[in-house]
Each structure stands twice: as C-alpha cells, then as structure tokens.
Design a protein around this motif. Sequence first.
Motif, PDB file in Angstrom:
ATOM      1  N   THR A   1       7.165  -5.558   5.060  1.00 40.57           N
ATOM      2  CA  THR A   1       6.609  -6.843   4.642  1.00 40.57           C
ATOM      3  C   THR A   1       5.086  -6.837   4.514  1.00 40.57           C
ATOM      4  N   GLU A   2       4.450  -5.752   4.939  1.00 36.36           N
ATOM      5  CA  GLU A   2       2.999  -5.648   4.813  1.00 36.36           C
ATOM      6  C   GLU A   2       2.597  -4.212   4.505  1.00 36.36           C
ATOM      7  N   ALA A   3       1.431  -4.065   3.899  1.00 34.86           N
ATOM      8  CA  ALA A   3       0.934  -2.735   3.526  1.00 34.86           C
ATOM      9  C   ALA A   3      -0.569  -2.692   3.741  1.00 34.86           C
ATOM     10  N   VAL A   4      -1.087  -1.474   3.861  1.00 34.67           N
ATOM     11  CA  VAL A   4      -2.533  -1.303   4.061  1.00 34.67           C
ATOM     12  C   VAL A   4      -3.277  -1.674   2.781  1.00 34.67           C
ATOM     13  N   SER A   5      -4.235  -2.535   2.915  1.00 33.79           N
ATOM     14  CA  SER A   5      -5.030  -2.956   1.766  1.00 33.79           C
ATOM     15  C   SER A   5      -6.443  -2.394   1.795  1.00 33.79           C
ATOM     16  N   LYS A   6      -6.869  -1.918   2.974  1.00 37.37           N
ATOM     17  CA  LYS A   6      -8.247  -1.414   3.072  1.00 37.37           C
ATOM     18  C   LYS A   6      -8.408  -0.536   4.308  1.00 37.37           C
ATOM     19  N   VAL A   7      -9.219   0.516   4.143  1.00 38.46           N
ATOM     20  CA  VAL A   7      -9.627   1.352   5.272  1.00 38.46           C
ATOM     21  C   VAL A   7     -11.148   1.416   5.249  1.00 38.46           C
ATOM     22  N   THR A   8     -11.765   1.123   6.396  1.00 40.27           N
ATOM     23  CA  THR A   8     -13.226   1.109   6.491  1.00 40.27           C
ATOM     24  C   THR A   8     -13.688   2.108   7.539  1.00 40.27           C
ATOM     25  N   TRP A   9     -14.561   3.003   7.135  1.00 41.23           N
ATOM     26  CA  TRP A   9     -15.159   3.967   8.053  1.00 41.23           C
ATOM     27  C   TRP A   9     -16.599   3.547   8.349  1.00 41.23           C
ATOM     28  N   THR A  10     -16.957   3.532   9.636  1.00 42.03           N
ATOM     29  CA  THR A  10     -18.310   3.162  10.047  1.00 42.03           C
ATOM     30  C   THR A  10     -18.877   4.257  10.932  1.00 42.03           C
TER      31      THR A  10
ATOM     32  N   GLU B   1      -1.319  -3.560  -6.717  1.00 44.58           N
ATOM     33  CA  GLU B   1      -0.197  -3.517  -7.652  1.00 44.58           C
ATOM     34  C   GLU B   1       0.775  -2.388  -7.323  1.00 44.58           C
ATOM     35  N   HIS B   2       0.300  -1.414  -6.533  1.00 43.23           N
ATOM     36  CA  HIS B   2       1.155  -0.316  -6.082  1.00 43.23           C
ATOM     37  C   HIS B   2       0.917  -0.126  -4.580  1.00 43.23           C
ATOM     38  N   PRO B   3       1.443  -1.025  -3.760  1.00 40.22           N
ATOM     39  CA  PRO B   3       1.180  -0.951  -2.316  1.00 40.22           C
ATOM     40  C   PRO B   3       1.764   0.306  -1.675  1.00 40.22           C
ATOM     41  N   LEU B   4       1.056   0.800  -0.679  1.00 43.99           N
ATOM     42  CA  LEU B   4       1.483   1.987   0.063  1.00 43.99           C
ATOM     43  C   LEU B   4       1.817   1.559   1.488  1.00 43.99           C
TER      44      LEU B   4
ATOM     45  N   THR C   1       3.850   4.865 -12.161  1.00 47.95           N
ATOM     46  CA  THR C   1       2.487   4.969 -12.680  1.00 47.95           C
ATOM     47  C   THR C   1       2.018   6.413 -12.589  1.00 47.95           C
ATOM     48  N   ASP C   2       1.028   6.757 -13.401  1.00 44.35           N
ATOM     49  CA  ASP C   2       0.507   8.126 -13.407  1.00 44.35           C
ATOM     50  C   ASP C   2      -0.749   8.279 -12.561  1.00 44.35           C
ATOM     51  N   GLN C   3      -1.276   7.166 -12.059  1.00 44.53           N
ATOM     52  CA  GLN C   3      -2.495   7.256 -11.265  1.00 44.53           C
ATOM     53  C   GLN C   3      -2.655   6.041 -10.358  1.00 44.53           C
ATOM     54  N   LEU C   4      -3.455   6.227  -9.327  1.00 47.13           N
ATOM     55  CA  LEU C   4      -3.804   5.138  -8.421  1.00 47.13           C
ATOM     56  C   LEU C   4      -5.324   4.987  -8.426  1.00 47.13           C
ATOM     57  N   VAL C   5      -5.779   3.768  -8.590  1.00 44.89           N
ATOM     58  CA  VAL C   5      -7.213   3.493  -8.638  1.00 44.89           C
ATOM     59  C   VAL C   5      -7.629   2.804  -7.345  1.00 44.89           C
ATOM     60  N   PHE C   6      -8.589   3.402  -6.647  1.00 44.87           N
ATOM     61  CA  PHE C   6      -9.112   2.855  -5.405  1.00 44.87           C
ATOM     62  C   PHE C   6     -10.537   2.351  -5.648  1.00 44.87           C
ATOM     63  N   LYS C   7     -10.836   1.179  -5.154  1.00 44.70           N
ATOM     64  CA  LYS C   7     -12.207   0.665  -5.269  1.00 44.70           C
ATOM     65  C   LYS C   7     -12.957   0.991  -3.988  1.00 44.70           C
ATOM     66  N   ALA C   8     -14.114   1.640  -4.147  1.00 42.85           N
ATOM     67  CA  ALA C   8     -14.885   2.093  -2.987  1.00 42.85           C
ATOM     68  C   ALA C   8     -16.236   1.387  -2.920  1.00 42.85           C
ATOM     69  N   ILE C   9     -16.647   1.073  -1.710  1.00 42.26           N
ATOM     70  CA  ILE C   9     -17.963   0.459  -1.479  1.00 42.26           C
ATOM     71  C   ILE C   9     -18.713   1.329  -0.482  1.00 42.26           C
ATOM     72  N   GLN C  10     -19.839   1.868  -0.921  1.00 42.59           N
ATOM     73  CA  GLN C  10     -20.655   2.780  -0.117  1.00 42.59           C
ATOM     74  C   GLN C  10     -21.924   2.061   0.338  1.00 42.59           C
TER      75      GLN C  10
ATOM     76  N   GLN D   1       4.955   6.073   0.546  1.00 49.52           N
ATOM     77  CA  GLN D   1       5.368   6.956  -0.521  1.00 49.52           C
ATOM     78  C   GLN D   1       4.621   6.583  -1.789  1.00 49.52           C
ATOM     79  N   LEU D   2       4.278   7.600  -2.573  1.00 52.77           N
ATOM     80  CA  LEU D   2       3.550   7.347  -3.801  1.00 52.77           C
ATOM     81  C   LEU D   2       4.474   6.698  -4.828  1.00 52.77           C
ATOM     82  N   PRO D   3       3.952   5.779  -5.640  1.00 50.90           N
ATOM     83  CA  PRO D   3       4.786   5.089  -6.630  1.00 50.90           C
ATOM     84  C   PRO D   3       5.312   6.045  -7.695  1.00 50.90           C
ATOM     85  N   THR D   4       6.393   5.636  -8.319  1.00 46.25           N
ATOM     86  CA  THR D   4       7.004   6.456  -9.372  1.00 46.25           C
ATOM     87  C   THR D   4       6.827   5.844 -10.756  1.00 46.25           C
TER      88      THR D   4
END
Length: 246
Positions: free
Chosen positions: A103-112, A68-71, A141-150, A136-139
Amino acid sequence: MKKMSRAALVGAAAVSSVVLVSAPAFAHVSVQPEGEAAKGDYAVVDFKVPNERDDAATTKLEINFPTEHPLASVMPEPVPGWKADVTKTKLDKPMEMHGEKITEAVSKVTWTATGSGKDKGVQPGYFQKFPVSIGQLPTDTDQLVFKAIQSYDNKEVVRWIEPQQKGQEEPENPAPTLELSAAADDAHGASGASDGGTKKEAAAATTDSDGSGSDTTARALGIVGIVVGAAGVAFGVMAGRRRTNS
C-alpha cells in the motif's frame, strides 16, 4: 597550403572551444546499474554525484523516485560519512509483490553528510557513489527517471530534474535516467531447471562411471594377485621336485 593550414587551425580552435564549453555538462548526477537492470527483476544502482564547484562541498543529495512506476523495495547501502533517510508515500493504487499487497512505496531517499571540516561531504575535485537496491523493476517502460537535488555547503542548490527528450540535445540540468534491459525470458527458469537436471544427471553418470571403474580396477588387481599367487605355488612345487630328484 597556408590557407589550408589556417583553416585547419581555425577548425581545431573551434572544436577545442566546443569541448571546453561542453565539458561541464557531463559532470552531473547520474545513475548506473551494477551489472544489469532487467525489467521485472531487482537491481543495485549507483547514484554518482560529482562536485562541480571549486569552493564548496556537496553535503546533501535528494533522490526522488518516479511515482508513475513505484518501487516497493528500496534499500540504500550504508555510505561512510553519510546518513540516509527513506521517505515512503501511500499509493493511490495498491500493488502486489510476492503474493502480498503493498500500500506504500518509497518516494524519496535523502543523504546528508555527517562529517566535519574537510571530511564532510563531497569535496571539490571528487565524486561519491550512493548504492541502492531497488525492485521489482517495472515491465511496462524502458527507463526510470529520477529527479535529483544536490545541495552545497554554501547554500547553493542544483536541481537535476529535466528529463531527456528523444531526438533533442541534453538539457542543462538532466535528471538521472536508468535504462532498463529486456526482461529475462520466461523459459529461462525452465532452461535453468533443465540445465540443473542435466548437471545432476551428468554428475550421477560420472559417479556411476567412477564406481564401475573402481570395481573394474579392483577385479583386475584381484585377478593379477591370483595369477601371481598361482605362479608362486607352481614355482615352489617345481623347486621341491628338483631337490627331491637331486
């Protein structure tokens, strides 16, 4: 006194039990900025990953970025012993950045983890930071929520995907949340330019002052030299007259 002492002991035991039970809840994947994460600006953030297990190592981390707030700009910093893979997704609505259409933005970063044995991944009793430059950070919203999978090397997977609801207790598996600070004042740039101009003017004034000071010093030394020279000539003339008279 005995009743009060017993009550105090019971209370202390209750508090200690709460602390012991609640302690594991603090050891979850989190995100914090290095410095400040201001709206509309760029920032470097650290995803902190602690190992919550005593018999397994964390060997994989997947961070999903908010759709909802692409970077447009996401660049992970190299981490020794880890390989980073960046996944981009086409945007439903293109965004503009620096005059260019994105036209595109990063949706996921995976570290292995790429190591082996005890050098592979995050071992028990340790944590690892994964720095990422984002913007650039959005203007809006007050926060960005990232979903993490460990993921652990024993095939266990922990999903840190639950958003924190205002006024409610922290969920069991909270999603990493980045709090954004207020955007820099629009007048800041003008203020900076003004400060720069003031500094330049001050520097110029200092240079002029130094130059005039140098000239004044040179003139003073010249006058002193002339006076000293005249005095020497006068002394010589007087000495010659004394010799002639004698």
